[in-house]
Design a protein around this motif. Structure first.
Motif, mmCIF file in Angstrom:
data_model
loop_
_atom_site.group_PDB
_atom_site.id
_atom_site.type_symbol
_atom_site.label_atom_id
_atom_site.label_comp_id
_atom_site.label_asym_id
_atom_site.label_seq_id
_atom_site.Cartn_x
_atom_site.Cartn_y
_atom_site.Cartn_z
ATOM 1 N N THR A 104 -31.618 -27.392 -28.341
ATOM 2 C CA THR A 104 -32.312 -28.462 -29.065
ATOM 3 C C THR A 104 -31.380 -29.177 -30.030
ATOM 4 O OG1 THR A 104 -34.386 -27.217 -28.922
ATOM 5 C CG2 THR A 104 -34.271 -28.969 -30.568
ATOM 6 N N VAL A 105 -30.583 -28.418 -30.782
ATOM 7 C CA VAL A 105 -29.700 -29.007 -31.785
ATOM 8 C C VAL A 105 -28.679 -29.945 -31.141
ATOM 9 C CG1 VAL A 105 -27.888 -28.498 -33.471
ATOM 10 C CG2 VAL A 105 -29.986 -27.118 -33.440
ATOM 11 N N PHE A 106 -27.999 -29.471 -30.108
ATOM 12 C CA PHE A 106 -26.909 -30.272 -29.550
ATOM 13 C C PHE A 106 -27.420 -31.375 -28.612
ATOM 14 C CE2 PHE A 106 -24.506 -26.763 -31.210
ATOM 15 C CZ PHE A 106 -23.312 -27.351 -31.605
ATOM 16 N N ARG A 107 -28.634 -31.250 -28.108
ATOM 17 C CA ARG A 107 -29.188 -32.344 -27.317
ATOM 18 C C ARG A 107 -29.677 -33.460 -28.236
ATOM 19 N NH1 ARG A 107 -32.507 -29.631 -24.315
ATOM 20 N NH2 ARG A 107 -31.075 -29.451 -22.564
ATOM 21 N N ASN A 108 -30.356 -33.091 -29.310
ATOM 22 C CA ASN A 108 -30.915 -34.101 -30.203
ATOM 23 C C ASN A 108 -29.865 -34.732 -31.108
ATOM 24 O OD1 ASN A 108 -33.382 -33.470 -29.084
ATOM 25 N ND2 ASN A 108 -34.072 -32.205 -30.797
ATOM 26 N N ARG A 109 -28.913 -33.911 -31.576
ATOM 27 C CA ARG A 109 -27.925 -34.408 -32.532
ATOM 28 C C ARG A 109 -26.738 -35.087 -31.858
ATOM 29 N NH1 ARG A 109 -28.510 -34.124 -38.368
ATOM 30 N NH2 ARG A 109 -30.603 -33.255 -38.503
ATOM 31 N N TYR A 110 -26.332 -34.541 -30.705
ATOM 32 C CA TYR A 110 -25.092 -35.020 -30.097
ATOM 33 C C TYR A 110 -25.280 -35.567 -28.682
ATOM 34 C CZ TYR A 110 -22.897 -32.650 -34.032
ATOM 35 O OH TYR A 110 -22.525 -32.264 -35.294
ATOM 36 N N GLY A 111 -26.492 -35.551 -28.179
ATOM 37 C CA GLY A 111 -26.760 -36.118 -26.874
ATOM 38 C C GLY A 111 -26.163 -35.345 -25.714
ATOM 39 N N PHE A 112 -25.983 -34.032 -25.884
ATOM 40 C CA PHE A 112 -25.448 -33.216 -24.799
ATOM 41 C C PHE A 112 -26.443 -33.176 -23.644
ATOM 42 C CE2 PHE A 112 -22.210 -32.303 -27.576
ATOM 43 C CZ PHE A 112 -21.389 -31.252 -27.222
ATOM 44 N N SER A 113 -25.927 -33.171 -22.445
ATOM 45 C CA SER A 113 -26.779 -32.993 -21.268
ATOM 46 C C SER A 113 -27.120 -31.525 -21.111
ATOM 47 C CB SER A 113 -26.065 -33.496 -20.014
ATOM 48 O OG SER A 113 -24.932 -32.686 -19.730
ATOM 49 N N ALA A 114 -28.067 -31.232 -20.219
ATOM 50 C CA ALA A 114 -28.461 -29.832 -19.990
ATOM 51 C C ALA A 114 -27.283 -29.011 -19.493
ATOM 52 C CB ALA A 114 -29.610 -29.768 -18.985
ATOM 53 N N GLY A 115 -26.368 -29.624 -18.755
ATOM 54 C CA GLY A 115 -25.217 -28.886 -18.243
ATOM 55 C C GLY A 115 -24.179 -28.628 -19.309
ATOM 56 N N SER A 116 -23.840 -29.672 -20.071
ATOM 57 C CA SER A 116 -22.772 -29.516 -21.068
ATOM 58 C C SER A 116 -23.202 -28.679 -22.263
ATOM 59 C CB SER A 116 -22.303 -30.894 -21.540
ATOM 60 O OG SER A 116 -23.386 -31.650 -22.067
ATOM 61 N N ILE A 117 -24.508 -28.518 -22.470
ATOM 62 C CA ILE A 117 -24.977 -27.695 -23.596
ATOM 63 C C ILE A 117 -24.444 -26.267 -23.495
ATOM 64 C CG2 ILE A 117 -27.064 -26.470 -24.364
ATOM 65 C CD1 ILE A 117 -28.468 -29.109 -24.492
ATOM 66 N N GLY A 118 -24.279 -25.771 -22.268
ATOM 67 C CA GLY A 118 -23.767 -24.414 -22.112
ATOM 68 C C GLY A 118 -22.405 -24.206 -22.748
ATOM 69 N N LEU A 119 -21.625 -25.289 -22.869
ATOM 70 C CA LEU A 119 -20.273 -25.165 -23.416
ATOM 71 C C LEU A 119 -20.273 -24.869 -24.916
ATOM 72 C CD1 LEU A 119 -18.560 -28.126 -21.518
ATOM 73 C CD2 LEU A 119 -18.482 -25.689 -20.963
ATOM 74 N N VAL A 120 -21.377 -25.177 -25.610
ATOM 75 C CA VAL A 120 -21.386 -24.955 -27.062
ATOM 76 C C VAL A 120 -21.398 -23.470 -27.398
ATOM 77 C CG1 VAL A 120 -22.611 -27.130 -27.361
ATOM 78 C CG2 VAL A 120 -23.913 -24.993 -27.341
ATOM 79 N N TYR A 121 -21.692 -22.619 -26.424
ATOM 80 C CA TYR A 121 -21.695 -21.175 -26.671
ATOM 81 C C TYR A 121 -20.285 -20.582 -26.645
ATOM 82 C CZ TYR A 121 -26.728 -21.513 -25.757
ATOM 83 O OH TYR A 121 -28.059 -21.838 -25.814
ATOM 84 N N ILE A 122 -19.303 -21.388 -26.247
ATOM 85 C CA ILE A 122 -17.931 -20.880 -26.142
ATOM 86 C C ILE A 122 -17.413 -20.424 -27.501
ATOM 87 C CG2 ILE A 122 -15.543 -21.564 -25.656
ATOM 88 C CD1 ILE A 122 -16.547 -23.217 -23.357
ATOM 89 N N GLY A 123 -17.828 -21.105 -28.570
ATOM 90 C CA GLY A 123 -17.369 -20.719 -29.900
ATOM 91 C C GLY A 123 -17.708 -19.273 -30.227
ATOM 92 N N LEU A 124 -18.943 -18.871 -29.920
ATOM 93 C CA LEU A 124 -19.343 -17.472 -30.148
ATOM 94 C C LEU A 124 -18.499 -16.527 -29.300
ATOM 95 C CD1 LEU A 124 -23.219 -17.954 -30.108
ATOM 96 C CD2 LEU A 124 -21.816 -17.431 -32.107
ATOM 97 N N GLY A 125 -18.210 -16.942 -28.054
ATOM 98 C CA GLY A 125 -17.401 -16.102 -27.173
ATOM 99 C C GLY A 125 -15.982 -15.956 -27.665
ATOM 100 N N VAL A 126 -15.401 -17.058 -28.141
ATOM 101 C CA VAL A 126 -14.027 -17.000 -28.666
ATOM 102 C C VAL A 126 -13.964 -16.073 -29.878
ATOM 103 C CG1 VAL A 126 -12.215 -18.353 -29.794
ATOM 104 C CG2 VAL A 126 -13.370 -19.254 -27.773
ATOM 105 N N GLY A 127 -14.934 -16.209 -30.775
ATOM 106 C CA GLY A 127 -14.956 -15.337 -31.953
ATOM 107 C C GLY A 127 -15.090 -13.875 -31.592
ATOM 108 N N SER A 128 -15.983 -13.581 -30.638
ATOM 109 C CA SER A 128 -16.152 -12.191 -30.190
ATOM 110 C C SER A 128 -14.877 -11.677 -29.537
ATOM 111 C CB SER A 128 -17.321 -12.101 -29.198
ATOM 112 O OG SER A 128 -18.528 -12.489 -29.801
ATOM 113 N N GLY A 129 -14.235 -12.533 -28.709
ATOM 114 C CA GLY A 129 -13.008 -12.119 -28.041
ATOM 115 C C GLY A 129 -11.881 -11.850 -29.008
ATOM 116 N N ILE A 130 -11.777 -12.656 -30.062
ATOM 117 C CA ILE A 130 -10.737 -12.447 -31.072
ATOM 118 C C ILE A 130 -10.928 -11.118 -31.780
ATOM 119 C CG2 ILE A 130 -9.871 -13.284 -33.300
ATOM 120 C CD1 ILE A 130 -10.401 -16.133 -32.313
ATOM 121 N N SER A 131 -12.176 -10.765 -32.036
ATOM 122 C CA SER A 131 -12.453 -9.561 -32.831
ATOM 123 C C SER A 131 -12.130 -8.272 -32.089
ATOM 124 C CB SER A 131 -13.915 -9.548 -33.269
ATOM 125 O OG SER A 131 -14.782 -9.415 -32.154
ATOM 126 N N VAL A 132 -12.249 -8.267 -30.746
ATOM 127 C CA VAL A 132 -12.083 -7.018 -29.993
ATOM 128 C C VAL A 132 -10.691 -6.410 -30.185
ATOM 129 C CG1 VAL A 132 -11.989 -6.016 -27.680
ATOM 130 C CG2 VAL A 132 -13.858 -7.538 -28.296
#
Length: 487
Positions: A303-331
């Protein structure tokens, strides 16, 4: 006669040799190098059993978040305007993780690992198919709950399987490999789900997961085998009874408790730790709240990235990469700091305490509030979309470091009951992780993204002294007779 009658002791059970009494002959391993013992199997045979476990452990958390980018499609499909139900359709999967361990773990002790895996794998496929053909939103929620409950089997029983197969000296790197699959699932899920939801629709997300789960179930059926030592010894005793005609042969360490007692002890012990041990209670609560924040972000990102930034349903999945990068760094960082600290403490001739496991968390605990403030106000100000995503990197680092450190701490602090302590933390995480996201949409509507995430950040900041408190006073609390539980 040195004979232990159950599997409640820490480490590997003593099943060596055949011990005789006046009434029976107890069958154990021939010696510590018995080739029938799972920990002595060849590497190829171990890999054959572990590979399906790793694959299935990846699928379950994948399914928990793969659905998140398609929430709005689901509500439109069922003509629903209830944002609470739509959020719950994602987080209810995690609620299944709360219920499953209460009966899957004792079942694996009563009947062995293999039948529990096979039944749960089959039911995981069935209920994923049911989600794909769900006729209504309430039915979808029920089916996702059941899919999460049975799909969580490898996450519950998997630690036992690795304990059966891998000797203590080699266990760390194998468990790390297994953990990577669990970490990658929730991150890859939204990326794949975003593009699939945009192109083929949310029902095909469910169908794809069903097909992947069916493949895993077939592979597991072909390649996995029973690894639980007690079941293997019972089979050995049965074979010897048939070969020798000696009806007195019995498997060593045969449980004396009946099924009801096993279930009662398995369920009550984690609950006693959760409610009567201050360390387990507060750390479990801390993990649960932070885990709830994570799934609140999972359910509100679309909802946030579609309404605020106009992300499509497909590109919205990319916003989760930040959480993945942070988790990967911590391991690797947390792993290195823990190992370096342990070696340093031992080299100095000091005793290694569970509190040393919290050292990586002492500075990193502040990453969660920093990330929430950063993400919230960057999104509120409509800065470039990469700026709020960079904030979520800190969130990923904070939550993953907390879970790894707290889990290791609880295991070290309860060496005879590490599974129960871990189950208490997991149950709390799952329950709060399922319920807290339900408040996400209404909170943002009332407070906005800036102050809404700031509220979460301030609560996370209030909890930051907990690791420091337990690092300094945890030893005194653990050794205080007032908190010594008879489990």
């Amino acid at each position: 006669m040195n004979h232990r009658s159950d599997l409640e002791t820490d480490g590997e059970p003593d099943f060596d040799n055949v011990n005789r009494s006046e009434s029976e002959c107890l069958v154990g391993w021939d010696d510590d190098n018995d080739p029938l013992k799972p920990s002595n199997w060849s590497n190829a045979r171990k890999v054959k059993n572990i590979a399906p476990l790793v694959y299935c452990s990846f699928l379950t958390p994948l399914g928990s978040t793969m659905f998140a980018p398609a929430i709005e499609q689901v509500t439109k499909s069922f003509d629903s305007t209830n944002s609470l139900l739509s959020s719950f359709s994602v987080s209810v999967w995690i609620l299944g993780y709360f219920v499953g361990p209460l009966f899957l773990a004792p079942l694996s002790e009563m009947h062995g690992r293999f039948p529990v895996y096979m039944v749960c794998n089959a039911l995981f496929v069935v209920f994923n198919v049911a989600t794909a053909v769900a006729p209504s939103l309430p039915a979808l929620i029920v089916f996702r709950f059941l899919a999460g409950m049975f799909g969580g089997c490898p996450l519950v029983v998997g630690a036992g399987t690795l304990g059966d197969l891998i000797k203590p000296l080699n266990r760390g790197k194998v468990i790390a490999l297994w953990s990577i699959s669990v970490i990658l699932g929730p991150i890859i899920g939204p990326i794949a789900g975003g593009y699939m939801g945009e192109t083929v629709g949310w029902r095909w997300i469910c169908w794809t997961l069903s097909i992947a789960a069916g493949f895993g179930a077939v592979v597991a059926f072909i390649f996995q085998e029973e690894t639980y030592p007690l079941i293997l010894l019972q089979r050995k005793a049965a074979r010897l009874r048939k070969e020798t005609g000696d009806s007195s042969l019995r498997a060593a360490a045969k449980p004396e408790r009946n099924a009801a007692q096993i279930f009662a002890r398995s369920i009550i012990r984690p609950l006693r730790l959760l409610f009567l041990s201050p360390i387990v209670s507060l750390l479990s609560l801390y993990q649960g709240v932070m885990y709830g924040y994570l799934y609140l972000l999972f359910t509100t990102f679309p909802t946030v990235f579609r309404n605020r930034y106009g992300f499509s349903a497909g590109s919205i999945g990319l916003v989760y990469i930040g959480l993945g990068v942070g988790s990967g760094i911590s391991v690797p960082i947390v792993g290195f700091v823990m190992d370096h600290t342990a070696k340093s403490v031992i080299r100095k001739g000091r005793e290694l305490n569970p509190e040393h496991r919290l050292i990586p968390l002492l500075p990193v605990c502040f990453c969660m509030p920093i990330g929430l403030f950063w993400y919230g106000w960057a999104a509120e100000a409509k800065t470039h979309w990469v700026v709020p995503i960079l904030g979520t990197v800190f969130v990923g680092m904070g939550i993953n470091t907390l879970i790894m450190c707290a889990m290791t701490y609880l295991i070290d602090a309860h060496p005879l009951y590490e599974a129960s302590a871990a189950a208490a933390g997991a149950a709390t995480r799952s329950l709060i992780g399922a319920v807290l996201p339900l408040a996400g949409t209404s909170m943002y509507e009332a407070l906005g993204l800036g102050w809404g995430n700031s509220l979460l950040g301030f609560l996370a900041l209030i909890m930051c002294p907990l690791p420091w408190f337990f690092y300094k006073y945890g030893g005194r609390i653990r050794t205080n007779p007032q908190f010594q539980l008879k489990l």
